[in-house]
Design an enzyme around this catalytic site. Structure first.
Site, PDB file in Angstrom:
ATOM      1  N   TYR A  53      23.100  43.262  41.294  1.00 34.69           N
ATOM      2  CA  TYR A  53      23.877  42.450  40.162  1.00 34.69           C
ATOM      3  C   TYR A  53      23.469  42.402  38.931  1.00 34.69           C
ATOM      4  O   TYR A  53      22.485  41.572  38.724  1.00 34.69           O
ATOM      5  CB  TYR A  53      24.216  41.141  40.895  1.00 34.69           C
ATOM      6  CG  TYR A  53      25.187  41.226  42.349  1.00 34.69           C
ATOM      7  CD1 TYR A  53      25.819  42.312  42.657  1.00 34.69           C
ATOM      8  CD2 TYR A  53      25.371  40.066  43.085  1.00 34.69           C
ATOM      9  CE1 TYR A  53      26.475  42.494  43.894  1.00 34.69           C
ATOM     10  CE2 TYR A  53      26.128  40.359  44.250  1.00 34.69           C
ATOM     11  CZ  TYR A  53      26.595  41.174  44.680  1.00 34.69           C
ATOM     12  OH  TYR A  53      27.412  41.312  45.485  1.00 34.69           O
ATOM     13  N   SER A 149      26.162  43.952  55.868  1.00 33.44           N
ATOM     14  CA  SER A 149      27.185  43.898  54.695  1.00 33.44           C
ATOM     15  C   SER A 149      27.888  45.218  54.910  1.00 33.44           C
ATOM     16  O   SER A 149      27.301  46.432  54.776  1.00 33.44           O
ATOM     17  CB  SER A 149      26.876  43.652  53.414  1.00 33.44           C
ATOM     18  OG  SER A 149      27.867  43.595  52.336  1.00 33.44           O
ATOM     19  N   SER A 204      35.537  38.727  48.697  1.00 35.00           N
ATOM     20  CA  SER A 204      36.737  38.784  48.058  1.00 35.00           C
ATOM     21  C   SER A 204      37.883  38.109  48.701  1.00 35.00           C
ATOM     22  O   SER A 204      39.035  38.943  48.843  1.00 35.00           O
ATOM     23  CB  SER A 204      36.945  40.679  47.910  1.00 35.00           C
ATOM     24  OG  SER A 204      37.828  40.752  46.985  1.00 35.00           O
ATOM     25  N   PRO A 205      37.899  37.059  48.845  1.00 32.57           N
ATOM     26  CA  PRO A 205      38.992  36.263  49.462  1.00 32.57           C
ATOM     27  C   PRO A 205      40.315  36.401  48.656  1.00 32.57           C
ATOM     28  O   PRO A 205      41.456  36.215  48.892  1.00 32.57           O
ATOM     29  CB  PRO A 205      38.514  34.743  49.908  1.00 32.57           C
ATOM     30  CG  PRO A 205      37.613  34.663  48.334  1.00 32.57           C
ATOM     31  CD  PRO A 205      36.966  36.114  48.549  1.00 32.57           C
ATOM     32  N   LEU A 206      40.088  36.617  47.247  1.00 34.71           N
ATOM     33  CA  LEU A 206      41.275  36.888  46.318  1.00 34.71           C
ATOM     34  C   LEU A 206      41.276  38.255  46.018  1.00 34.71           C
ATOM     35  O   LEU A 206      42.261  38.576  45.147  1.00 34.71           O
ATOM     36  CB  LEU A 206      40.893  35.932  45.089  1.00 34.71           C
ATOM     37  CG  LEU A 206      40.902  34.343  45.221  1.00 34.71           C
ATOM     38  CD1 LEU A 206      40.381  33.729  43.921  1.00 34.71           C
ATOM     39  CD2 LEU A 206      42.040  33.949  45.685  1.00 34.71           C
ATOM     40  N   LYS A 214      47.689  35.893  38.938  1.00 31.90           N
ATOM     41  CA  LYS A 214      47.580  36.149  37.335  1.00 31.90           C
ATOM     42  C   LYS A 214      48.150  37.367  36.622  1.00 31.90           C
ATOM     43  O   LYS A 214      48.381  37.609  35.636  1.00 31.90           O
ATOM     44  CB  LYS A 214      46.386  35.727  36.781  1.00 31.90           C
ATOM     45  CG  LYS A 214      45.612  36.599  37.253  1.00 31.90           C
ATOM     46  CD  LYS A 214      43.822  36.111  36.852  1.00 31.90           C
ATOM     47  CE  LYS A 214      42.891  37.220  37.438  1.00 31.90           C
ATOM     48  NZ  LYS A 214      41.409  36.850  36.957  1.00 31.90           N
ATOM     49  N   ARG A 226      39.765  40.955  35.288  1.00 32.43           N
ATOM     50  CA  ARG A 226      39.012  42.084  35.675  1.00 32.43           C
ATOM     51  C   ARG A 226      39.715  43.515  35.233  1.00 32.43           C
ATOM     52  O   ARG A 226      39.370  44.443  35.137  1.00 32.43           O
ATOM     53  CB  ARG A 226      38.767  42.037  37.271  1.00 32.43           C
ATOM     54  CG  ARG A 226      37.359  42.224  37.866  1.00 32.43           C
ATOM     55  CD  ARG A 226      37.195  41.854  39.124  1.00 32.43           C
ATOM     56  NE  ARG A 226      35.678  41.991  39.426  1.00 32.43           N
ATOM     57  CZ  ARG A 226      35.315  41.874  40.458  1.00 32.43           C
ATOM     58  NH1 ARG A 226      36.148  41.579  41.487  1.00 32.43           N
ATOM     59  NH2 ARG A 226      34.030  42.092  40.885  1.00 32.43           N
ATOM     60  N   GLY A 281      33.245  34.145  44.037  1.00 33.64           N
ATOM     61  CA  GLY A 281      32.498  34.283  42.813  1.00 33.64           C
ATOM     62  C   GLY A 281      33.255  33.889  41.408  1.00 33.64           C
ATOM     63  O   GLY A 281      34.004  34.705  41.120  1.00 33.64           O
ATOM     64  N   GLN A 287      37.501  28.487  37.207  1.00 36.70           N
ATOM     65  CA  GLN A 287      37.778  29.156  38.342  1.00 36.70           C
ATOM     66  C   GLN A 287      36.999  28.479  39.843  1.00 36.70           C
ATOM     67  O   GLN A 287      37.624  28.471  40.622  1.00 36.70           O
ATOM     68  CB  GLN A 287      37.252  30.540  38.173  1.00 36.70           C
ATOM     69  CG  GLN A 287      38.045  31.148  37.365  1.00 36.70           C
ATOM     70  CD  GLN A 287      37.667  32.712  37.152  1.00 36.70           C
ATOM     71  OE1 GLN A 287      36.532  32.955  37.302  1.00 36.70           O
ATOM     72  NE2 GLN A 287      38.557  33.659  36.608  1.00 36.70           N
TER      73      GLN A 287
END
Length: 334
Positions: A53, A149, A204-206, A214, A226, A281, A287
C-alpha cells in the site's frame, strides 16, 4: 462496541476494521492520523494494511499513529504482491516472507505483528514452504496469527490440511471480497472458512465506493472519486452499469428507511453471521464517520428480501462477470 471473536481463536476484534489502503496516498498522513485517533476513541481496535500500500507508506503512517498504544491494536498486514522488479521481491518463498515481514515490522515500528496474510493464492506454487516460514515467525515471537486473502474455498481447506500435517497452528482468518454487488463469497469462501474455524474479515463492502450511491448512471463520476481519478481496479471490477443501477436502488431503499446507502451496505455485510468484521477504508474523516453509522442499524427480513431481489445469493450484479485480477482457472487445454 460489541467485539467479535475471530473464528475459533480467542482474539476479539471490532466489527469494523479500519482499512489503511488510502493512507499515504489519497489520504495524507495528517488526515490518516486523525482518522486512526477517531477510530480508537470510538472503540475500533482492528486495523488492516499491507506492504504494497503506497510502497509501504501506509504501514509507516499506521505505525506512527499507534505508537504508544501498540498493544491496544490488532495490526494486520500482508505479503505476496510485487514490491520491486526482482523475482524474489514477491510471492511466498521463505526468503520473501522473512524479508517482507521484517520490512513491515520496521515500517510499523513494532517487534511483532498480530496477523500476517497471504495476500493472494499463487497457482502452481506449493504452500508448504510459506507455511514453514510462518511457523518459524510465530515461534520467534514476531507473529501472533496468520490468515489468507482472496483464497477460494478449496484453497482454504488445503492450507488448513497442510498446517495440520506440519503440526503448526491453523490460519485464523480469511479475507474475501464481499458486498451486495458481488456475493460470490457466499458459495464457498464464507462457509468453508466457518466450517474450518476461520473468521472472515471481508473487504470492499461498498464495492470500491460504487454502493455509496455517489455515482449517477448518466453523468461523469465526481473528479475526486475513485472512478473520477481513473483508478484501474474500479474500472476492471465494480464500474459496471448493473452495479450503478443497484446502487441507486439501495440509495432509495435506505432513504425510505431513514438511513444512508453506506450504512445500509455495511450493515448488510455485518448481519451475515459468517462475517467477523468488514474492512472499511476511508479517504476522509467524513467517510469514516459515515461507516460507523452501520453499527447502529438493524436490518430485517424485508431488507434481506430487497437485497435478494437485486442480486441473487452467491451471484454478482452482472451476469457472466469475472474479475480479471482473479480469473477462473478450472479449464486447462494445454
Amino acid at each position: 462496541m460489541q467485539y467479535r471473536y475471530l473464528g475459533r481463536s480467542a482474539l476479539q476484534v471490532s466489527p469494523i476494521c479500519l482499512g489503511a489502503m488510502m493512507f499515504g496516498g489519497e489520504a495524507d498522513a495528517a488526515t490518516a492520523q486523525r482518522i486512526i485517533a477517531s477510530a480508537q476513541a470510538q472503540g475500533i481496535n482492528f486495523i488492516d494494511t499491507a506492504d504494497v500500500y503506497h510502497a509501504g507508506r501506509s504501514e509507516e503512517i499506521v505505525g506512527q499513529a499507534v505508537a504508544g498504544q501498540r498493544d491496544d491494536w490488532v495490526l494486520a498486514s500482508k505479503f505476496g504482491f510485487p514490491t520491486g522488479a526482482g523475482p524474489n521481491q514477491q510471492g511466498q518463498s521463505r526468503k520473501w516472507i522473512m524479508q517482507s515481514l521484517e520490512g513491515s515490522l520496521k515500517r510499523l515500528g513494532t517487534d511483532y505483528l498480530d496477523i500476517l496474510y497471504f495476500h493472494r493464492a499463487l497457482s502452481g506454487v506449493t504452500l508448504e514452504e510459506g507455511l514453514r516460514a510462518i511457523d518459524d515467525l510465530i515461534r520467534q515471537g514476531k507473529l501472533r496469527y496468520y490468515g489468507v486473502s482472496n483464497f477460494h474455498g478449496w484453497r482454504i481447506a488445503d492450507i488448513v490440511r497442510m498446517a495440520d500435517q506440519l503440526g503448526m497452528p491453523r490460519p485464523i482468518v480469511s479475507e474475501p471480497l464481499y458486498n451486495i454487488a458481488d456475493r460470490t463469497a457466499e458459495v464457498e469462501q464464507l462457509p468453508a472458512a466457518f466450517h474450518l474455524g476461520l473468521g472472515s474479515v471481508s473487504y470492499s463492502p461498498l464495492a470500491r465506493g460504487v454502493l455509496s450511491g455517489k455515482y449517477a448512471l448518466d453523468a461523469p463520476p465526481p473528479a475526486d472519486s475513485r472512478a473520477g481519478r481513473g483508478d484501474k481496479r474500479i474500472a476492471q471490477t465494480e464500474w459496471r452499469p448493473e452495479s450503478l443501477r443497484i446502487a441507486q436502488a439501495i440509495a432509495a431503499h435506505a432513504a425510505a428507511r431513514g438511513t444512508t446507502s453506506i450504512a445500509f451496505a455495511l450493515a448488510w455485510v455485518l448481519k451475515n453471521q459468517y462475517i467477523s468484521a468488514t474492512i472499511a477504508g476511508p479517504r476522509t474523516e467524513a467517510q469514516w464517520d459515515s461507516y460507523m453509522q452501520a453499527l447502529h442499524l438493524e436490518l430485517g427480513a424485508d431488507d434481506e428480501a430487497f437485497v435478494d431481489s437485486l442480486v441473487a445469493p452467491g451471484h454478482v450484479s452482472t451476469h457472466g462477470y469475472t474479475d480479471p485480477g482473479y480469473p477462473v482457472q478450472g479449464r486447462k487445454t494445454a
